[in-house]
Design an enzyme around this catalytic site. Structure first.
Site, mmCIF file in Angstrom:
data_model
loop_
_atom_site.group_PDB
_atom_site.id
_atom_site.type_symbol
_atom_site.label_atom_id
_atom_site.label_comp_id
_atom_site.label_asym_id
_atom_site.label_seq_id
_atom_site.Cartn_x
_atom_site.Cartn_y
_atom_site.Cartn_z
ATOM 1 N N CYS A 82 0.742 -3.708 0.883
ATOM 2 C CA CYS A 82 1.180 -3.381 -0.470
ATOM 3 C C CYS A 82 0.109 -3.881 -1.432
ATOM 4 C CB CYS A 82 2.524 -4.039 -0.762
ATOM 5 S SG CYS A 82 3.148 -3.703 -2.426
ATOM 6 N N GLU A 121 0.722 3.465 -1.908
ATOM 7 C CA GLU A 121 0.019 3.331 -0.637
ATOM 8 C C GLU A 121 -0.926 4.520 -0.504
ATOM 9 O OE1 GLU A 121 -1.585 1.597 1.601
ATOM 10 O OE2 GLU A 121 0.301 0.502 1.861
#
Length: 311
Positions: free
Chosen positions: A2, A131
């Protein structure tokens, strides 16, 4: 992993969205917002939050207010990326990548294990995270915005701000937020000023996310998970870790590469884009390639003729 998140709510909207049931009062309450600056920086709503930015996280109130009842929560602004407790000097110079911590290594880590055992558990609040996927055809890293499945028809990238903090039966009426398990620590500089910082816990992706990346944040999908993770008094670290499982209740959409720039914070960061249109617009017609080839050929012929004349 992340590496970017988004959270556009202001402090009061966030308090409403994080409303929880206080068992000692037998009623729903909003967590207090504990303001304390981190190197002069405070939380600012943003659609592109990057490591070293300040964001509010949920923590047990007992970690800061010892007279609080077990289960009570507060929102505390902290910096993304834990500063190692042993670090000396400028906090920016520790040179470790600490925005994420792998769940497999926490128990044995020189950095994270003591923090976990000392009750440094927190919940990072976001509307979603980003992402990147490298596509085979283009070799370009395509960003995606990932978020919880929503309970209403408003698109998650419709960034109209709620005009009030109304709730129905103590349920937040706007976008469903995303809660990520994390660890936090307090570090003191040479002037004894506190800087609070956190890391997001990651684990192996499941079938929902593995197409995009092999790691994903440890997302808490229900209130029971949040309660257990924050209850450092009654839930031991080992048991709390066992509650961290790959989330399944997720949705996503592709977004523009403008999010690659960590200084760009505007609302179009999480806007859905049409990948097919993007690919078509990037593909040049075949005639363009022939034009270029003919141009190069003509230039070569001109150069060849000029050489002949010189000879």
């Amino acid at each position: 992993m992340c590496g970017r998140t988004g959270l556009s709510l202001d402090k009061e909207q966030l308090r409403c969205a994080c409303r929880y049931r206080d068992k000692s009062l037998n009623d729903y309450v909003k967590p207090s917002y504990l303001t304390e600056y981190n190197d002069g920086k405070e939380y600012s709503p943003s659609f592109n939050i990057a490591p070293t930015d300040i964001t509010p996280v949920l923590v047990s109130a007992r970690n800061f207010q010892k007279d609080s009842d077990a289960g009570q929560r507060i929102l505390k602004p902290m910096m993304w990326g834990i500063i190692p407790p042993w670090h000396k000097g400028d906090y920016k110079s520790h040179k470790l990548t600490t925005n994420n911590c792998r769940i497999e290594n926490i128990r044995y880590s020189k950095l994270y294990s003591p923090i976990l055992n000392n009750g440094g558990r927190c919940v990072i609040v976001a509307e979603g995270f980003y992402e990147w996927q490298t596509t085979i055809k283009t070799k370009i890293k395509q960003p995606y915005y990932i978020y919880m499945k929503q309970d209403f028809t408003q698109p998650v990238d419709d960034n109209c701000q709620p005009t009030s903090c109304h709730t129905t039966e103590n349920v937040w009426e706007n976008k469903r937020l995303l809660y990520m398990a994390g660890l936090y620590n307090v570090w003191q500089d040479s002037e004894n000023k506190n800087i609070y910082s956190y890391s997001v816990i990651t684990l192996e992706s499941n079938e929902v996310m593995s197409w995009l990346h092999d790691r994903m944040p440890a997302i808490l999908e229900c209130e029971q998970q949040i309660e257990s993770w924050l209850d450092v008094d009654n839930v031991p670290a080992e048991k709390a870790l066992s509650h961290l499982l790959p989330a399944k209740n997720l949705e996503w959409h592709p977004v523009s590469t403008i999010v690659n720039n960590s200084k760009y914070k505007s609302s179009d960061c999480n806007k859905k884009i049409d990948l097919e249109s993007k690919v078509k617009s990037s593909q040049k017609p075949l005639t363009e390639w022939f034009k270029k080839a003919n141009k190069r050929k003509s230039e070569h012929e001109i150069d060849h003729d000029s050489v002949k004349r010189k000879l």
